[in-house]
Motif scaffolding. Sequence first.
Motif, PDB file in Angstrom:
ATOM      1  N   MET A   1       6.281   8.814  30.251  1.00  0.00           N
ATOM      2  CA  MET A   1       7.451   9.252  29.782  1.00  0.00           C
ATOM      3  C   MET A   1       7.772   9.323  28.000  1.00  0.00           C
ATOM      4  SD  MET A   1       9.601   6.993  32.580  1.00  0.00           S
ATOM      5  CE  MET A   1      11.275   7.316  31.745  1.00  0.00           C
ATOM      6  N   GLY A   2       6.447   9.112  27.395  1.00  0.00           N
ATOM      7  CA  GLY A   2       6.583   9.229  25.904  1.00  0.00           C
ATOM      8  C   GLY A   2       6.825   8.000  25.064  1.00  0.00           C
ATOM      9  N   ALA A   3       7.314   7.162  25.481  1.00  0.00           N
ATOM     10  CA  ALA A   3       7.600   5.763  24.798  1.00  0.00           C
ATOM     11  C   ALA A   3       6.393   5.079  24.350  1.00  0.00           C
ATOM     12  CB  ALA A   3       8.696   4.970  25.200  1.00  0.00           C
ATOM     13  N   ALA A   4       5.315   5.147  25.063  1.00  0.00           N
ATOM     14  CA  ALA A   4       3.923   4.497  24.894  1.00  0.00           C
ATOM     15  C   ALA A   4       3.009   5.506  24.795  1.00  0.00           C
ATOM     16  CB  ALA A   4       3.792   3.335  25.835  1.00  0.00           C
ATOM     17  N   GLY A   5       3.213   6.537  24.118  1.00  0.00           N
ATOM     18  CA  GLY A   5       2.129   7.586  24.170  1.00  0.00           C
ATOM     19  C   GLY A   5       1.239   7.600  23.058  1.00  0.00           C
ATOM     20  N   ALA A   6       0.895   8.818  22.484  1.00  0.00           N
ATOM     21  CA  ALA A   6      -0.152   9.046  21.441  1.00  0.00           C
ATOM     22  C   ALA A   6       0.278   8.174  20.255  1.00  0.00           C
ATOM     23  CB  ALA A   6      -0.361  10.435  21.263  1.00  0.00           C
ATOM     24  N   ALA A   7       1.390   8.255  19.768  1.00  0.00           N
ATOM     25  CA  ALA A   7       1.920   7.732  18.571  1.00  0.00           C
ATOM     26  C   ALA A   7       1.823   6.371  18.606  1.00  0.00           C
ATOM     27  CB  ALA A   7       3.483   8.191  18.315  1.00  0.00           C
ATOM     28  N   VAL A   8       2.290   5.769  19.836  1.00  0.00           N
ATOM     29  CA  VAL A   8       2.122   4.121  19.880  1.00  0.00           C
ATOM     30  C   VAL A   8       0.580   3.827  20.050  1.00  0.00           C
ATOM     31  CG1 VAL A   8       2.408   2.249  21.284  1.00  0.00           C
ATOM     32  CG2 VAL A   8       4.304   3.860  20.951  1.00  0.00           C
ATOM     33  N   ARG A   9      -0.337   4.509  20.592  1.00  0.00           N
ATOM     34  CA  ARG A   9      -1.831   4.164  20.592  1.00  0.00           C
ATOM     35  C   ARG A   9      -2.352   4.131  18.980  1.00  0.00           C
ATOM     36  NH1 ARG A   9      -1.352   7.429  25.429  1.00  0.00           N
ATOM     37  NH2 ARG A   9      -2.284   9.348  24.129  1.00  0.00           N
ATOM     38  N   ASP A  10      -1.862   5.334  18.505  1.00  0.00           N
ATOM     39  CA  ASP A  10      -2.465   5.346  16.920  1.00  0.00           C
ATOM     40  C   ASP A  10      -1.857   4.185  16.209  1.00  0.00           C
ATOM     41  OD1 ASP A  10      -3.679   7.886  17.749  1.00  0.00           O
ATOM     42  OD2 ASP A  10      -1.942   9.010  16.947  1.00  0.00           O
ATOM     43  N   ALA A  11      -0.733   3.727  16.233  1.00  0.00           N
ATOM     44  CA  ALA A  11      -0.269   2.819  15.560  1.00  0.00           C
ATOM     45  C   ALA A  11      -0.772   1.494  15.945  1.00  0.00           C
ATOM     46  CB  ALA A  11       1.185   2.657  15.706  1.00  0.00           C
ATOM     47  N   LEU A  12      -1.171   1.160  17.295  1.00  0.00           N
ATOM     48  CA  LEU A  12      -1.584  -0.147  17.539  1.00  0.00           C
ATOM     49  C   LEU A  12      -3.099   0.007  17.178  1.00  0.00           C
ATOM     50  CD1 LEU A  12      -0.823  -0.883  21.298  1.00  0.00           C
ATOM     51  CD2 LEU A  12      -0.262  -2.212  19.307  1.00  0.00           C
ATOM     52  N   GLY A  13      -3.821   1.333  17.064  1.00  0.00           N
ATOM     53  CA  GLY A  13      -5.126   1.191  16.489  1.00  0.00           C
ATOM     54  C   GLY A  13      -5.280   0.912  14.996  1.00  0.00           C
ATOM     55  N   THR A  14      -4.206   1.132  14.360  1.00  0.00           N
ATOM     56  CA  THR A  14      -4.120   0.743  12.925  1.00  0.00           C
ATOM     57  C   THR A  14      -3.675  -0.622  12.470  1.00  0.00           C
ATOM     58  OG1 THR A  14      -2.003   1.757  12.504  1.00  0.00           O
ATOM     59  CG2 THR A  14      -3.900   3.288  12.364  1.00  0.00           C
ATOM     60  N   VAL A  15      -3.131  -1.166  13.456  1.00  0.00           N
ATOM     61  CA  VAL A  15      -2.548  -2.518  12.985  1.00  0.00           C
ATOM     62  C   VAL A  15      -3.687  -3.665  13.325  1.00  0.00           C
ATOM     63  CG1 VAL A  15      -0.069  -1.933  13.265  1.00  0.00           C
ATOM     64  CG2 VAL A  15      -1.570  -3.263  15.056  1.00  0.00           C
TER      65      VAL A  15
END
Length: 485
Positions: free
Chosen positions: A162-176
């Motif tokens: 539904m979008g709340a845990a989509g590509a943007a969140v995956r990218d953010a988790l990949g950088t922290v």
Amino acid sequence: MTASHDALVDRVLAFRGGPVLVVGDLLLDSWIAGRAERISREAPAPVVQVSAREDVPGGAANTAMNLAALGAEVRLIGAVGADEAGTTLLALLDAAGIDTAGVVRLGDVPTTVKTRVSAAGQVLLRFDDGQELDAEAAAAVAARLPWAVDGCAAILVCDYGMGAAGAAVRDALGTVERTAPLVVDAHDILAWAPLRPDAITPNAAETELLLGRALGSDRIRAAQEAGDELRRRTGATGVIVTLDRDGTVVHGPGAPTRTLAKPAPDANANGAGDTFAAGLTLALAAGVDLHGAARFGQLAADVVVRTPGTGVCTIADLTASLSEGARMLDEPALVAVLATERAAGKRIVFTNGCFDVLHRGHTAYLKQARALGDVLVVAVNDDESTTRLKGPGRPLNPAADRAGLLAELSCVDYVTVFSTDTPVSLIETIEPHVYAKGGDYLPEMLVETPVVEAHGGEVRILDYVSPHSTSGLIARAKAAGVADA
């Protein structure tokens, strides 16, 4: 906190090592219940006389509620609309002590609401309101991640597309910078492979999608044999295939293991996956290994499937459940629990059988067996070994149902399922003080006797209750014309 007399459970419930971060799609589950005693004249549809309404958190919000109910400190990241449903959902989460500072309120996107209408415990209709988040809203959710990850004991992603845990969140988790275990509960698990999760929890349908093939009629064995392929495809360290009434298959370090579920009506299974993921993640945060964490998750899920509605397992629910009846364990978990029982000076009694159709002969001898010691362990032949022993057409009931029924007996403490024709190897592993056998046997007739005695145990033959037998019941049912010949 009340001690549960289960070392694993006590260890997890005592954990206070930092917050668990939940990221994902937040829902409000609305339940409308009533009576349906007539059909509408306007259309062939039941008329429900409403008697109760209840709103409860769903999706990732339900997962967060389960974590909080199990004593965890919880941070939540997601999005809700700036509407009445969003206000209701946040109020419920805040009342549970969940940190909702990471929840974004969106003015132009409604809160997702799933409304179910039920009568006499049966869901008649479900209708959904809501829409997938757009890129701007998803980016706003992802922006909350960097501060929320700091100091977390575990991260649980609930991605239902539904979008709340989509590509943007995956990218953010990949950088922290991430040191805490990452658990992913997602419809599209492959999208998370680059992050190499510590654990994933695909259900049967999601597992088939990952493998590109059906699990088939023996889905337990298929899931057990697919471990290396699943881990390779998903990049996950641990894979727990969840199979509802058949429990789970756990792939991680070492050989695959299973958890056994207590069977329950499908209508009660709503939210059980959320509870399992919450329990699994909390146990990993507490430092429990993957196999033990899966067992804790299963124990929690077994609690919520007992009642209709979106389920939450509390500490009180879990400890009460453990004291009420038998626990269904795979062999490694059984060995660990019995080691604790043995250290406490308990006398362990072991018996086994197919228990295809439970009857008075079974219950009489199980009660006798329990009286021989402090703990009664019952091992149940799986479906394949039952067929080998009893012939074509058997078993009549699958192993999960046979084991689940035994687990409801007050005289039984632990139930496990085994795949060999005899329990010799299991006896060698658990070394019971007493091996009890029902029926008209003599100890020297049993291949188990020398193994039991070699480990310092004794064999006890219990009273034979005639004429009670499964074969006899089946024969009488056929003669009465109520069973297939």
